[in-house]
Design an enzyme around this catalytic site. Structure first.
Site, PDB file in Angstrom:
ATOM      1  N   ARG A  45       0.849  -1.182   0.000  1.00 30.76           N
ATOM      2  CA  ARG A  45       0.000   0.000   0.000  1.00 30.76           C
ATOM      3  C   ARG A  45       0.886   1.234   0.000  1.00 30.76           C
ATOM      4  O   ARG A  45       1.820   1.325   0.788  1.00 30.76           O
ATOM      5  CB  ARG A  45      -0.857  -0.067   1.266  1.00 30.76           C
ATOM      6  CG  ARG A  45      -1.647   1.160   1.557  1.00 30.76           C
ATOM      7  CD  ARG A  45      -2.657   0.867   2.658  1.00 30.76           C
ATOM      8  NE  ARG A  45      -3.681  -0.076   2.200  1.00 30.76           N
ATOM      9  CZ  ARG A  45      -4.877  -0.198   2.772  1.00 30.76           C
ATOM     10  NH1 ARG A  45      -5.189   0.510   3.836  1.00 30.76           N
ATOM     11  NH2 ARG A  45      -5.769  -1.045   2.295  1.00 30.76           N
ATOM     12  N   LYS A  81       2.362  -7.604   4.910  1.00 27.63           N
ATOM     13  CA  LYS A  81       1.894  -6.410   4.213  1.00 27.63           C
ATOM     14  C   LYS A  81       3.035  -5.421   4.105  1.00 27.63           C
ATOM     15  O   LYS A  81       3.856  -5.314   5.019  1.00 27.63           O
ATOM     16  CB  LYS A  81       0.756  -5.753   5.007  1.00 27.63           C
ATOM     17  CG  LYS A  81      -0.151  -4.889   4.158  1.00 27.63           C
ATOM     18  CD  LYS A  81      -1.194  -5.726   3.445  1.00 27.63           C
ATOM     19  CE  LYS A  81      -2.016  -4.927   2.456  1.00 27.63           C
ATOM     20  NZ  LYS A  81      -3.067  -5.738   1.847  1.00 27.63           N
ATOM     21  N   GLY A 183     -17.625   2.672  -4.119  1.00 31.28           N
ATOM     22  CA  GLY A 183     -16.318   2.613  -4.774  1.00 31.28           C
ATOM     23  C   GLY A 183     -16.464   2.128  -6.208  1.00 31.28           C
ATOM     24  O   GLY A 183     -16.889   0.999  -6.441  1.00 31.28           O
ATOM     25  N   GLY A 185     -13.990   1.859  -8.370  1.00 29.91           N
ATOM     26  CA  GLY A 185     -12.658   1.502  -8.862  1.00 29.91           C
ATOM     27  C   GLY A 185     -12.677   0.143  -9.552  1.00 29.91           C
ATOM     28  O   GLY A 185     -13.732  -0.326  -9.994  1.00 29.91           O
ATOM     29  N   GLY A 188     -15.005  -2.461  -7.519  1.00 32.85           N
ATOM     30  CA  GLY A 188     -16.392  -2.004  -7.410  1.00 32.85           C
ATOM     31  C   GLY A 188     -17.090  -1.963  -8.757  1.00 32.85           C
ATOM     32  O   GLY A 188     -18.234  -2.401  -8.889  1.00 32.85           O
ATOM     33  N   ARG A 211     -16.827   9.163 -12.084  1.00 30.83           N
ATOM     34  CA  ARG A 211     -16.537   7.740 -12.164  1.00 30.83           C
ATOM     35  C   ARG A 211     -17.781   6.923 -11.797  1.00 30.83           C
ATOM     36  O   ARG A 211     -18.087   5.916 -12.436  1.00 30.83           O
ATOM     37  CB  ARG A 211     -15.387   7.438 -11.188  1.00 30.83           C
ATOM     38  CG  ARG A 211     -14.574   6.253 -11.540  1.00 30.83           C
ATOM     39  CD  ARG A 211     -13.185   6.291 -10.946  1.00 30.83           C
ATOM     40  NE  ARG A 211     -13.168   6.034  -9.512  1.00 30.83           N
ATOM     41  CZ  ARG A 211     -12.168   5.416  -8.894  1.00 30.83           C
ATOM     42  NH1 ARG A 211     -11.132   4.978  -9.581  1.00 30.83           N
ATOM     43  NH2 ARG A 211     -12.191   5.239  -7.597  1.00 30.83           N
ATOM     44  N   ALA A 241     -14.179   0.263  -1.234  1.00 34.84           N
ATOM     45  CA  ALA A 241     -13.197   1.350  -1.308  1.00 34.84           C
ATOM     46  C   ALA A 241     -12.410   1.376  -0.007  1.00 34.84           C
ATOM     47  O   ALA A 241     -11.673   0.445   0.288  1.00 34.84           O
ATOM     48  CB  ALA A 241     -13.914   2.667  -1.586  1.00 34.84           C
ATOM     49  N   ALA A 263     -13.614  -4.295   0.469  1.00 32.56           N
ATOM     50  CA  ALA A 263     -12.637  -3.473   1.196  1.00 32.56           C
ATOM     51  C   ALA A 263     -11.946  -4.279   2.297  1.00 32.56           C
ATOM     52  O   ALA A 263     -12.562  -5.163   2.900  1.00 32.56           O
ATOM     53  CB  ALA A 263     -13.335  -2.251   1.799  1.00 32.56           C
ATOM     54  N   ASN A 264     -10.695  -3.974   2.540  1.00 29.39           N
ATOM     55  CA  ASN A 264      -9.967  -4.589   3.652  1.00 29.39           C
ATOM     56  C   ASN A 264     -10.303  -3.842   4.940  1.00 29.39           C
ATOM     57  O   ASN A 264     -10.626  -2.658   4.915  1.00 29.39           O
ATOM     58  CB  ASN A 264      -8.450  -4.494   3.412  1.00 29.39           C
ATOM     59  CG  ASN A 264      -7.948  -5.617   2.520  1.00 29.39           C
ATOM     60  OD1 ASN A 264      -8.332  -6.781   2.671  1.00 29.39           O
ATOM     61  ND2 ASN A 264      -7.087  -5.280   1.580  1.00 29.39           N
TER      62      ASN A 264
HETATM   63  N1  PHE Z   1      -3.000  -8.008  -2.488  1.00 25.98           N
HETATM   64  C1  PHE Z   1      -4.143  -8.863  -2.588  1.00 25.98           C
HETATM   65  C2  PHE Z   1      -4.724  -9.096  -1.175  1.00 25.98           C
HETATM   66  O1  PHE Z   1      -4.393  -8.399  -0.256  1.00 25.98           O
HETATM   67  C3  PHE Z   1      -3.866 -10.146  -3.311  1.00 25.98           C
HETATM   68  C4  PHE Z   1      -2.715 -11.039  -2.910  1.00 25.98           C
HETATM   69  C5  PHE Z   1      -2.366 -11.321  -1.612  1.00 25.98           C
HETATM   70  C6  PHE Z   1      -1.971 -11.674  -3.887  1.00 25.98           C
HETATM   71  C7  PHE Z   1      -1.330 -12.197  -1.298  1.00 25.98           C
HETATM   72  C8  PHE Z   1      -0.955 -12.540  -3.596  1.00 25.98           C
HETATM   73  C9  PHE Z   1      -0.633 -12.802  -2.297  1.00 25.98           C
HETATM   74  O2  PHE Z   1      -5.553  -9.942  -0.990  1.00 25.98           O
END
Ligand code: PHE
Length: 356
Positions: A45, A81, A183, A185, A188, A211, A241, A263-264
């Site tokens: 990110r 991450k 979202g 993007g 979405g 958008r 999003a 979304a995460n």
């Molecule tokens: N970045 C994406 C996610 O967070 C996909 C991903 C994750 C791809 C880990 C490969 C390995 O889910």
């Protein structure tokens, strides 16, 4: 914001790698949360944070979610991450050079952390990082990768929405249902196409109104102003999003039957999940429903899967969600707690064979 040592003290991950990149006035954080089931996978990110410590905290939280996501998806990876905390989102040569240094850092970890794209990073960035390390998912097809995972992510979410409709209404038929997508993007907009294509009425919101309008026109839906999400009525609210959209406050106000989006880290506070449950709103835990990108990239690039095998694995997201819903009822806990229990179970089971 707590000091670094306090953040590290409270975090249950394995290691945090920190690099101060003066040339780009950036901080790089790579959080390896768990290698219990394999090397740590997770996106990179790029973002402007209020402070560098905020970036580290984001990486810590997101890496823990990756551990659970990849375990629940039964992929042979742990969770990690990368966060590149910048003072300005860089472009051009400065961006390339920063990503090259970032790629060198990843390479130096010898495969312990493997990246892919995330907020503000894409396929082209993975190609640039890939010029310095082999430990990168989601390079462009021209560079030998499987490309942008937005489409399989959206398809996985779509399977999850169908499973959630079955759970809530006894039928997964989209016709006559309203899906509110937050979202417009990559994920979405594709989700809007899948839902609209099966007969749902799609409402779409984006901070970029133009958008949102383009997607609404494409699927015959309408636009909801980005600041009116809480007032909008829908069968399904799909946050695709920003994270943190579910707070005790918003959970008490939302006018939907289901929350199911890509979304995460949707839950700003865990109590929001209990409030949703008490209000009879079915919440599809984010890291269960949004695993489609990881499934497709890891499957295609590392596990030698065919397109058909990827499709089958994406469809299993719906099956897994239904198992989470059943568990939530049996245990009398929120669906988020039920998903965590499933993740814990997979993490304490014997690790899969090392293939990566
Ligand atoms: N970045 C994406 C996610 O967070 C996909 C991903 C994750 C791809 C880990 C490969 C390995 O889910």
């Amino acid at each position: 914001m707590p000091a670094y040592e306090e953040l590290l003290e409270r975090w249950d991950g394995e290691a945090a790698i920190v690099r101060r990149d003066r040339a780009a006035d950036a901080w790089i954080f790579i959080c390896v949360h768990s290698t219990r089931r394999g090397p740590a996978g997770g996106g990179t990110r790029m973002k402007v944070y209020a402070s560098a410590a905020d970036g580290l905290q984001d990486a810590m939280r997101l890496s823990a979610a990756m551990t659970r996501k990849l375990a629940v998806a039964e992929l042979p990876l742990g969770g990690g991450k990368g966060v590149i905390a910048v003072s300005d989102i860089p472009a051009g040569q400065g961006r390339r050079a920063l990503l090259h240094r970032y790629g060198e850092l990843i390479e130096s970890l010898g495969g312990t952390y493997r990246t892919s794209s995330d907020m503000n990073t894409g396929e082209e960035d993975m190609d640039v990082i890939g010029e310095r390390t082999r430990y990168v998912f989601g390079r462009s097809p021209a560079a030998g990768g499987a490309g942008n995972p937005a489409d399989p992510t959206a398809l996985g979410v779509f399977h999850g929405i169908r499973a959630s409709l079955s759970e809530a209404f006894g039928s997964d038929d989209l016709r006559g249902r309203t899906v509110l997508v937050q979202g417009a993007g990559g994920v979405g907009s594709q989700l809007a196409v899948y839902a609209g294509g099966k007969g749902a009425f799609v409402r779409i919101a984006d901070v970029d109104a133009e958008r949102a309008r383009a997607v609404a026109a494409r699927v015959g839906g309408d636009v909801v102003p980005a600041d009116r999400i809480l007032e909008a009525e829908a069968d399904v609210y799909a946050p695709c999003a920003i994270g943190g959209v579910l707070t005790p406050d918003t959970a008490s106000q939302l006018r939907c039957r289901i929350v199911a989006g890509s979304a995460n880290n949707q839950l700003a506070e865990p109590e929001a999940a209990d409030i949703l449950r008490a209000r009879g709103i079915l919440y599809a835990p984010d890291y269960v429903i949004n695993a489609g990108g990881a499934i497709a990239l890891v499957g295609l690039e590392q596990l030698g899967w065919s397109e058909a095998e990827v499709e089958a694995a994406l469809a299993r997201i719906g099956v897994t969600l239904q198992a989470v819903y059943r568990r939530s009822e049996e245990l009398g806990v929120s669906t988020a707690a039920a998903a965590d229990a499933l993740a814990d179970e997979r993490l304490s089971a014997p690790a899969p064979p090392r293939v990566l």
